[in-house]
Design a protein around this motif. Structure first.
Motif, PDB file in Angstrom:
ATOM      1  N   LYS A 187       0.866  -1.176   0.000  1.00 18.96           N
ATOM      2  CA  LYS A 187       0.000   0.000   0.000  1.00 18.96           C
ATOM      3  C   LYS A 187       0.906   1.231   0.000  1.00 18.96           C
ATOM      4  N   VAL A 188       0.697   2.090  -0.989  1.00 16.71           N
ATOM      5  CA  VAL A 188       1.443   3.344  -1.068  1.00 16.71           C
ATOM      6  C   VAL A 188       0.546   4.424  -0.482  1.00 16.71           C
TER       7      VAL A 188
ATOM      8  N   SER B  41       0.127   8.538   0.668  1.00 20.37           N
ATOM      9  CA  SER B  41       0.586   9.921   0.552  1.00 20.37           C
ATOM     10  C   SER B  41      -0.220  10.740   1.548  1.00 20.37           C
TER      11      SER B  41
ATOM     12  N   LEU C  37      -0.007   9.297  -6.420  1.00 24.06           N
ATOM     13  CA  LEU C  37      -0.564   7.959  -6.225  1.00 24.06           C
ATOM     14  C   LEU C  37      -0.920   7.313  -7.559  1.00 24.06           C
TER      15      LEU C  37
ATOM     16  N   THR D 279      -3.446   2.146  -2.994  1.00 27.23           N
ATOM     17  CA  THR D 279      -2.983   3.495  -2.668  1.00 27.23           C
ATOM     18  C   THR D 279      -3.979   4.132  -1.721  1.00 27.23           C
TER      19      THR D 279
END
Length: 165
Positions: free
Chosen positions: A38-39, A41, A77, A93
């Motif tokens: 999981k990215v 921001s 993302l 994301t």
């Protein structure tokens, strides 16, 4: 049989070159080790609120900064999703708002992450000392407060490895 040391990985991505390297590293990890990535921001609304409280920034400016940061986060993302897709990997994301370090930790906790990836320093002359100090402070808070392992990605030439990986 021992389970993998990392099955779920959270990557902090702020659009910097070093955090992009962490995303590339995570995508390669997902490809090689079949872990879930999981990215995340974080729109740093905590700093914007602090600037408004000290009257350094007026409310309209704060709202404009926040909207601009949200737009950047969405673009970052989407870029991360594209990198993963280029390697045949699916990632998740998420955009969060608040204090960067606490939101990264909360995301890792919510995701039940085994590992948090952070980008190392950019070591570029364009990175101001003030910005570098803020990033270092955020990383220190994450490393010191995380409930799972934290890896700082300093892999040399990750972009070349990503191209061939």
């Amino acid at each position: 049989m021992i389970k993998s040391l990392f099955q779920k990985v959270v990557v902090a991505y702020n659009g910097s070159k070093s955090s992009l390297h962490a995303v590339m590293y995570a995508v390669l990890m997902a490809k090689c080790y079949k872990c879930h990535v999981k990215v995340v921001s974080v729109v740093d609304t905590a700093t914007i609120k602090q600037l408004m409280l000290t009257k350094f920034v007026i409310e309209d400016e704060g709202r404009h900064f926040s909207e601009s940061l949200e737009s950047d986060a969405k673009r970052n993302l989407d870029f991360a999703l594209g990198l993963a897709k280029s390697k045949g990997v699916k990632i998740e994301t998420e955009m969060r708002k608040g204090s960067v370090w606490s939101e990264i930790i909360a995301c890792a906790d919510d995701f039940k992450a085994d590992l948090i990836l952070l980008g190392g320093s950019d070591n570029s002359n364009s990175l101001s000392t003030v910005n570098h100090d803020v990033v270092s402070m955020q990383q220190s808070e994450i490393i010191g407060s995380a409930h799972c392992s934290v890896l700082v990605v300093r892999q040399n030439h990750i972009d070349q490895l990503f191209k061939i990986g």
